[in-house]
Design a protein around this motif. Sequence first.
Motif, mmCIF file in Angstrom:
data_model
loop_
_atom_site.group_PDB
_atom_site.id
_atom_site.type_symbol
_atom_site.label_atom_id
_atom_site.label_comp_id
_atom_site.label_asym_id
_atom_site.label_seq_id
_atom_site.Cartn_x
_atom_site.Cartn_y
_atom_site.Cartn_z
ATOM 1 N N ALA A 225 0.827 -1.206 0.000
ATOM 2 C CA ALA A 225 0.000 0.000 0.000
ATOM 3 C C ALA A 225 0.862 1.258 0.000
ATOM 4 C CB ALA A 225 -0.932 -0.010 1.209
ATOM 5 N N ALA A 226 1.935 1.247 0.772
ATOM 6 C CA ALA A 226 2.810 2.416 0.827
ATOM 7 C C ALA A 226 3.432 2.719 -0.533
ATOM 8 C CB ALA A 226 3.904 2.194 1.868
ATOM 9 N N SER A 227 3.816 1.678 -1.260
ATOM 10 C CA SER A 227 4.462 1.886 -2.559
ATOM 11 C C SER A 227 3.485 2.339 -3.637
ATOM 12 C CB SER A 227 5.170 0.608 -3.004
ATOM 13 O OG SER A 227 4.226 -0.426 -3.254
ATOM 14 N N ARG A 228 2.229 1.922 -3.548
ATOM 15 C CA ARG A 228 1.256 2.225 -4.596
ATOM 16 C C ARG A 228 0.460 3.487 -4.336
ATOM 17 N NH1 ARG A 228 -1.218 -3.908 -5.099
ATOM 18 N NH2 ARG A 228 0.552 -4.857 -6.182
ATOM 19 N N LEU A 229 0.299 3.858 -3.084
ATOM 20 C CA LEU A 229 -0.606 4.946 -2.735
ATOM 21 C C LEU A 229 -0.082 6.304 -3.180
ATOM 22 C CD1 LEU A 229 -3.340 5.176 -1.378
ATOM 23 C CD2 LEU A 229 -2.180 5.558 0.804
ATOM 24 N N GLU A 230 1.228 6.448 -3.323
ATOM 25 C CA GLU A 230 1.806 7.750 -3.664
ATOM 26 C C GLU A 230 1.296 8.279 -5.000
ATOM 27 O OE1 GLU A 230 6.085 8.435 -1.866
ATOM 28 O OE2 GLU A 230 6.024 6.554 -2.976
ATOM 29 N N GLY A 231 1.025 7.408 -5.945
ATOM 30 C CA GLY A 231 0.561 7.849 -7.257
ATOM 31 C C GLY A 231 -0.936 7.941 -7.379
ATOM 32 N N LEU A 232 -1.640 7.844 -6.242
ATOM 33 C CA LEU A 232 -3.102 7.864 -6.257
ATOM 34 C C LEU A 232 -3.598 8.932 -5.275
ATOM 35 C CD1 LEU A 232 -3.603 3.985 -6.116
ATOM 36 C CD2 LEU A 232 -3.783 5.434 -8.153
ATOM 37 N N PRO A 233 -3.544 10.196 -5.668
ATOM 38 C CA PRO A 233 -3.880 11.270 -4.714
ATOM 39 C C PRO A 233 -5.320 11.236 -4.225
ATOM 40 C CG PRO A 233 -3.638 12.127 -6.957
ATOM 41 C CD PRO A 233 -3.124 10.712 -6.968
ATOM 42 N N GLY A 234 -6.246 10.780 -5.061
ATOM 43 C CA GLY A 234 -7.636 10.731 -4.629
ATOM 44 C C GLY A 234 -7.840 9.757 -3.490
ATOM 45 N N LEU A 235 -7.327 8.538 -3.658
ATOM 46 C CA LEU A 235 -7.439 7.536 -2.608
ATOM 47 C C LEU A 235 -6.606 7.922 -1.394
ATOM 48 C CD1 LEU A 235 -7.357 4.199 -4.657
ATOM 49 C CD2 LEU A 235 -9.270 5.092 -3.329
ATOM 50 N N GLU A 236 -5.441 8.515 -1.638
ATOM 51 C CA GLU A 236 -4.570 8.909 -0.527
ATOM 52 C C GLU A 236 -5.258 9.960 0.339
ATOM 53 O OE1 GLU A 236 0.120 10.045 0.123
ATOM 54 O OE2 GLU A 236 -0.886 10.707 -1.717
ATOM 55 N N ALA A 237 -5.946 10.908 -0.295
ATOM 56 C CA ALA A 237 -6.634 11.953 0.463
ATOM 57 C C ALA A 237 -7.795 11.369 1.259
ATOM 58 C CB ALA A 237 -7.128 13.036 -0.481
ATOM 59 N N ALA A 238 -8.563 10.470 0.649
ATOM 60 C CA ALA A 238 -9.697 9.869 1.352
ATOM 61 C C ALA A 238 -9.234 9.038 2.534
ATOM 62 C CB ALA A 238 -10.516 9.019 0.381
ATOM 63 N N PHE A 239 -8.150 8.304 2.340
ATOM 64 C CA PHE A 239 -7.608 7.485 3.433
ATOM 65 C C PHE A 239 -7.025 8.371 4.523
ATOM 66 C CE2 PHE A 239 -4.120 4.456 4.908
ATOM 67 C CZ PHE A 239 -4.993 3.680 5.655
ATOM 68 N N GLY A 240 -6.314 9.412 4.124
ATOM 69 C CA GLY A 240 -5.708 10.312 5.103
ATOM 70 C C GLY A 240 -6.718 11.091 5.913
ATOM 71 N N ALA A 241 -7.896 11.325 5.333
ATOM 72 C CA ALA A 241 -8.945 12.040 6.057
ATOM 73 C C ALA A 241 -9.764 11.121 6.947
ATOM 74 C CB ALA A 241 -9.873 12.746 5.062
ATOM 75 N N GLY A 242 -9.479 9.837 6.881
ATOM 76 C CA GLY A 242 -10.234 8.891 7.696
ATOM 77 C C GLY A 242 -11.561 8.498 7.076
ATOM 78 N N ASP A 243 -11.792 8.894 5.818
ATOM 79 C CA ASP A 243 -13.058 8.548 5.156
ATOM 80 C C ASP A 243 -13.061 7.123 4.645
ATOM 81 O OD1 ASP A 243 -13.760 11.152 5.601
ATOM 82 O OD2 ASP A 243 -13.377 11.832 3.555
ATOM 83 N N LEU A 244 -11.888 6.570 4.441
ATOM 84 C CA LEU A 244 -11.742 5.251 3.827
ATOM 85 C C LEU A 244 -10.934 4.366 4.757
ATOM 86 C CD1 LEU A 244 -12.568 4.232 0.928
ATOM 87 C CD2 LEU A 244 -10.203 4.613 0.257
#
Length: 378
Positions: A87-106
Amino acid sequence: MIHPPRILLVMSLIDPAVVSSATDAELADAIVQLHGVMTAAHARLLVFLAEHTRREAHRADGADSAADWLCTRLNVSRSKAVAWAEAASRLEGLPGLEAAFGAGDLSFDQLEPLIGVAGPGDDAYLGATAPAWSPAQCRLYARRRRPVSTEEANEAHMGRSVALRKCADGSLRLRALLDPEGGALVEQALCDRAGQVAPDPSSGLYEPYAKRQADALVELISAGHHAVDPGRATLVVHLDAGVLGSSTGSHHLGQLGPHGAVEAEGGQGLSAETARRLACDCVWNLVAEAADGEPVLVARTRRSAPAWLRRELRRRDPTCRFPGCGRTRLLHAHHIEHWAAGGATEAANLVFLCSRHHRFVHEEHWVISGNPAEELSF
């Protein structure tokens, strides 16, 4: 979603006595908020882990990989460490998912299946939409986005097995592992038969479903013992229209497509070549779907080779026609020129193959040529 901190959340971290006096709604709210905080913290952990991995800093501690390092330093399971590292290696290129996960929405359970298939084209969509999905819906989306390759289908087929163990009292214990195609057929057949069982006439109660499925298995085997027919249970197959071709308005489906998502009704992923093999000779419902998910062709339940034609084929081909094979049972009517490419369902274009060699011809990409009434070349 993380809400502004409330008195309960702050106080519960300081004064445990607050927990016992909180209302049910306050307890639920605190649990949801704390999970959001945990998820946001997990997202930051992955950011640091990605940089740690990029520097190969794990090697300083004697670890060969980021996952090994996580197992050692955090005492997490191997499967969890691998999931976090990926997840750490793949998430960097996915700003939409990264933002949702970082906000606690996902949650991570929602995120994990999505990052394996997400790309720039659907990242923003997933970041906005996936928080409303359950983890099961996220897994379903990921499975549909990742078509099963012929190699994977072959690997699953090679892993099939049935183990029988006779118990001391004479009962029989079965343990089976089937490939997705076989599993879908068996599951559908057992569920159909078990669903037809009536309740006990005196009590009006049904036996446990597991017992009805056991009876269904015995009945199906007993019914087919004297007349094995590849017609089998009805299999519902959903696939991208391009798997079988694009000319859905004509009598056939045009040129075969090598790729596309294919799944059985129960959700089992199938390879495109498996779908084309099933189209040769199977009782099935075919639902071909366009890119937007709308059905563009529905083939009703059918057997490509009707009973009268199968009798003619049986007379001509008493055994499997594959060189060196003499099997006489479980014979499938294979289209030499594929049905999806316009091949006719007639004796001149059909040849009997056993189930093993039918799979072999399709999934191993063998080509058949010649006149089936005379000589064929494989």
